[in-house]
Design a protein around this motif. Structure first.
Motif, PDB file in Angstrom:
ATOM      1  N   ASP A  81       6.929  -3.587   8.040  1.00  0.00           N
ATOM      2  CA  ASP A  81       6.983  -4.152   6.704  1.00  0.00           C
ATOM      3  C   ASP A  81       5.570  -4.575   6.317  1.00  0.00           C
ATOM      4  O   ASP A  81       5.049  -5.573   6.796  1.00  0.00           O
ATOM      5  N   PHE A  82       4.954  -3.810   5.453  1.00  0.00           N
ATOM      6  CA  PHE A  82       3.580  -4.100   5.058  1.00  0.00           C
ATOM      7  C   PHE A  82       3.508  -5.141   3.935  1.00  0.00           C
ATOM      8  O   PHE A  82       2.433  -5.456   3.454  1.00  0.00           O
ATOM      9  N   GLN A  83       4.653  -5.637   3.518  1.00  0.00           N
ATOM     10  CA  GLN A  83       4.753  -6.695   2.513  1.00  0.00           C
ATOM     11  C   GLN A  83       3.972  -6.335   1.246  1.00  0.00           C
ATOM     12  O   GLN A  83       3.198  -7.132   0.713  1.00  0.00           O
ATOM     13  N   ILE A  84       4.190  -5.118   0.784  1.00  0.00           N
ATOM     14  CA  ILE A  84       3.567  -4.647  -0.453  1.00  0.00           C
ATOM     15  C   ILE A  84       4.427  -5.095  -1.626  1.00  0.00           C
ATOM     16  O   ILE A  84       5.639  -4.852  -1.662  1.00  0.00           O
ATOM     17  N   GLU A  85       3.805  -5.748  -2.599  1.00  0.00           N
ATOM     18  CA  GLU A  85       4.520  -6.260  -3.768  1.00  0.00           C
ATOM     19  C   GLU A  85       3.963  -5.643  -5.052  1.00  0.00           C
ATOM     20  O   GLU A  85       2.759  -5.464  -5.197  1.00  0.00           O
ATOM     21  N   ASN A  86       4.867  -5.337  -5.966  1.00  0.00           N
ATOM     22  CA  ASN A  86       4.496  -4.975  -7.339  1.00  0.00           C
ATOM     23  C   ASN A  86       3.521  -3.802  -7.412  1.00  0.00           C
ATOM     24  O   ASN A  86       2.673  -3.739  -8.311  1.00  0.00           O
ATOM     25  N   ALA A  87       3.646  -2.864  -6.499  1.00  0.00           N
ATOM     26  CA  ALA A  87       2.802  -1.668  -6.527  1.00  0.00           C
ATOM     27  C   ALA A  87       3.542  -0.546  -7.250  1.00  0.00           C
ATOM     28  O   ALA A  87       4.753  -0.383  -7.100  1.00  0.00           O
ATOM     29  N   VAL A  88       2.809   0.224  -8.029  1.00  0.00           N
ATOM     30  CA  VAL A  88       3.389   1.375  -8.723  1.00  0.00           C
ATOM     31  C   VAL A  88       2.696   2.637  -8.227  1.00  0.00           C
ATOM     32  O   VAL A  88       1.544   2.607  -7.803  1.00  0.00           O
ATOM     33  N   ASN A  89       3.432   3.747  -8.296  1.00  0.00           N
ATOM     34  CA  ASN A  89       2.897   5.045  -7.865  1.00  0.00           C
ATOM     35  C   ASN A  89       2.312   4.933  -6.456  1.00  0.00           C
ATOM     36  O   ASN A  89       1.166   5.323  -6.192  1.00  0.00           O
ATOM     37  N   CYS A  90       3.117   4.404  -5.555  1.00  0.00           N
ATOM     38  CA  CYS A  90       2.673   4.109  -4.199  1.00  0.00           C
ATOM     39  C   CYS A  90       3.707   4.627  -3.205  1.00  0.00           C
ATOM     40  O   CYS A  90       4.914   4.553  -3.464  1.00  0.00           O
ATOM     41  N   GLU A  91       3.223   5.128  -2.062  1.00  0.00           N
ATOM     42  CA  GLU A  91       4.136   5.622  -1.023  1.00  0.00           C
ATOM     43  C   GLU A  91       3.528   5.355   0.344  1.00  0.00           C
ATOM     44  O   GLU A  91       2.327   5.536   0.543  1.00  0.00           O
ATOM     45  N   THR A  92       4.353   4.898   1.272  1.00  0.00           N
ATOM     46  CA  THR A  92       3.923   4.803   2.672  1.00  0.00           C
ATOM     47  C   THR A  92       4.347   6.090   3.366  1.00  0.00           C
ATOM     48  O   THR A  92       5.476   6.564   3.192  1.00  0.00           O
ATOM     49  N   VAL A  93       3.435   6.666   4.142  1.00  0.00           N
ATOM     50  CA  VAL A  93       3.633   7.997   4.700  1.00  0.00           C
ATOM     51  C   VAL A  93       3.316   7.974   6.192  1.00  0.00           C
ATOM     52  O   VAL A  93       2.270   7.456   6.596  1.00  0.00           O
ATOM     53  N   LYS A  94       4.202   8.547   7.000  1.00  0.00           N
ATOM     54  CA  LYS A  94       3.936   8.620   8.435  1.00  0.00           C
ATOM     55  C   LYS A  94       2.894   9.691   8.696  1.00  0.00           C
ATOM     56  O   LYS A  94       3.082  10.867   8.365  1.00  0.00           O
ATOM     57  N   HIS A  95       1.804   9.286   9.317  1.00  0.00           N
ATOM     58  CA  HIS A  95       0.705  10.193   9.619  1.00  0.00           C
ATOM     59  C   HIS A  95       1.101  11.143  10.754  1.00  0.00           C
ATOM     60  O   HIS A  95       1.754  10.748  11.717  1.00  0.00           O
ATOM     61  N   GLY A  96       0.716  12.407  10.614  1.00  0.00           N
ATOM     62  CA  GLY A  96       1.000  13.399  11.642  1.00  0.00           C
ATOM     63  C   GLY A  96       2.253  14.199  11.394  1.00  0.00           C
ATOM     64  O   GLY A  96       2.487  15.193  12.088  1.00  0.00           O
ATOM     65  N   THR A  97       3.060  13.803  10.414  1.00  0.00           N
ATOM     66  CA  THR A  97       4.219  14.597  10.034  1.00  0.00           C
ATOM     67  C   THR A  97       3.756  15.709   9.099  1.00  0.00           C
ATOM     68  O   THR A  97       2.652  15.668   8.534  1.00  0.00           O
TER      69      THR A  97
END
Length: 416
Positions: A69-85
């Motif tokens: 949980d990176f505790q990202i708040e109120n971000a738009v056009n944002c994605e967390t992505v697993k590296h190496g996939t």
């Protein structure tokens, strides 16, 4: 996640694909911590926080392993992505802007079970690669480190080669920019941006503007201190895996008893903040004395971002770690406990500067001196501290505002 053997086979194909894939100026790549992948912190996080609400920028945060949980708040056009996939590699190939904390070789490498890793080489000329180096360095690092240490850090050749492709390497002042260009050779001086460190924005922003994970840390620290003064001990690591004579200070029971008496007498607590990098079984023994009454764990596991500690502390004790620069930004008193300073200068990383010139407080080598320095600094008035720190502030800060991340963004946009 790719397996190591498969990666070795496919890496040349990845490099070809990365070379021909169109790069999108609105795709900006961030990474979590290279060792603690569940932490999205420091300069990369500060730049992210500055641009997170901009819908015109697609923000891709790459993480390894399970993430968190990176505790990202109120971000738009944002994605967390697993590296190496496969998806992660395709998205990374589209990113025109790539941010680093240490290097491509460290931040975007693929790590295997055990200690193995493989470097994912990027097409640098088609990108705006920005090294958001995590500190203002006081230690000699990389190319200018003492010979044996330099050989060890240069063992991954790409880590040196990639520097030629950086669009920018951030620095905090004119003098810091000279040091950075020397350490990051063969990078040249014109690649250095004197923007200030984005993470320093977290020091002066209003508390309600800070990311949630820092606000949570501030609440946790206040719960520990319960109105008492906070003294933080934050030493750097020693090169024990390279240098046989390097060593960590071992506090005696008698010294801890004296320390606790000092804390009680001054209505204070001690927070222990060891460096996250542990390169051998040796380490400081202060964690054995954590009692959650007078001595507390304030490691990265407990308090991810040092800015929370800098904001709350009344006094910082460190050594050759650059964390004192953050307390200097706020005008907080500092002490250098350099029990091994002569050895560190000659046999470990070495020091870029004369500590008597750039360290804005006493430099002591013995425990008795340390206790005397703590007593005196707790009683110094702010005007005295300001006079003591004036030279160091001129050396290390061209900017002392909360617009460091903004300046980085402006430099990136100039190059798109």
């Amino acid at each position: 996640m790719l397996e190591k053997t498969l990666f070795a086979i496919l890496h040349p194909l990845w490099r070809l694909y990365d070379l021909i894939a169109p790069k999108r100026a609105d795709h900006w790549a961030f990474t979590t911590h290279h060792l603690h992948t569940d932490r999205f912190i420091e300069n990369q996080r500060a730049v992210f926080e500055h641009v997170k609400a901009d819908p015109a920028i697609r923000k891709l945060v790459f993480y390894r392993n399970a993430g968190g949980d990176f505790q990202i708040e109120n971000a738009v056009n944002c994605e967390t992505v697993k590296h190496g996939t496969l998806r992660g590699l395709i998205l990374l190939a589209r990113c025109k802007v790539v941010f680093l904390t240490h290097s491509i070789a460290m931040d975007y490498s693929l790590r295997w079970p055990g200690k193995g890793f493989s470097v994912l080489k990027l097409a640098l000329r088609k990108r705006v690669v920005v090294n958001l180096w995590h500190s203002i360095s006081v230690k000699k690092l990389l190319y200018v480190a003492n010979e044996e240490i330099s050989k060890h850090t240069a063992r991954v050749s790409y880590r040196t080669q990639e520097r030629l492709g950086y669009a920018g390497l951030i620095a905090s002042s004119d003098i810091d920019s000279y040091a950075m260009s020397a350490m990051f050779y063969p990078l040249n001086y014109r690649q250095v941006w004197i923007t200030g460190l984005p993470r320093n924005d977290f020091l002066t922003q209003p508390e309600n503007a800070l990311p949630r994970y820092i606000r949570s840390s501030l609440e946790r620290l206040r719960g520990m201190s319960r109105g008492r003064k906070l003294i933080v001990y934050a030493p750097t690591y020693r090169q024990t895996h390279v240098c046989d004579t390097a060593h960590y200070y071992q506090f005696s029971d008698a010294e801890i008893a004296r320390l606790k008496n000092l804390l009680r007498a001054n209505g204070a607590i001690l927070g222990y903040r060891p460096h996250y990098f542990k390169n051998s079984k040796q380490h400081f023994n202060l964690d054995q004395y954590i009692d959650d009454e007078l001595i507390f764990d304030m490691s990265q596991e407990a308090v991810p971002e040092f800015s929370a500690l800098a904001r709350e502390c009344d006094l910082l004790i460190t050594d050759y770690s650059s964390v004192y620069i953050e307390t200097l930004y706020l005008g907080k008193p500092v002490i250098c406990f350099g029990y091994d300073i002569d050895h560190y200068k000659t046999h470990e990383d070495g020091l870029l500067y004369d500590m008597d010139l750039v360290f804005p407080g006493p430099v002591v080598q013995h425990f008795d001196e340390l206790m005397d320095a703590v007593e005196s600094r707790l009683r110094f008035d702010p005007a005295t501290i300001a006079r003591e720190q004036a030279t160091a502030r001129r050396i290390f800060f061209k900017h002392s505002d909360a617009r460091n991340a903004h300046r980085v963004k402006e430099e990136v946009l100039k190059r798109l």
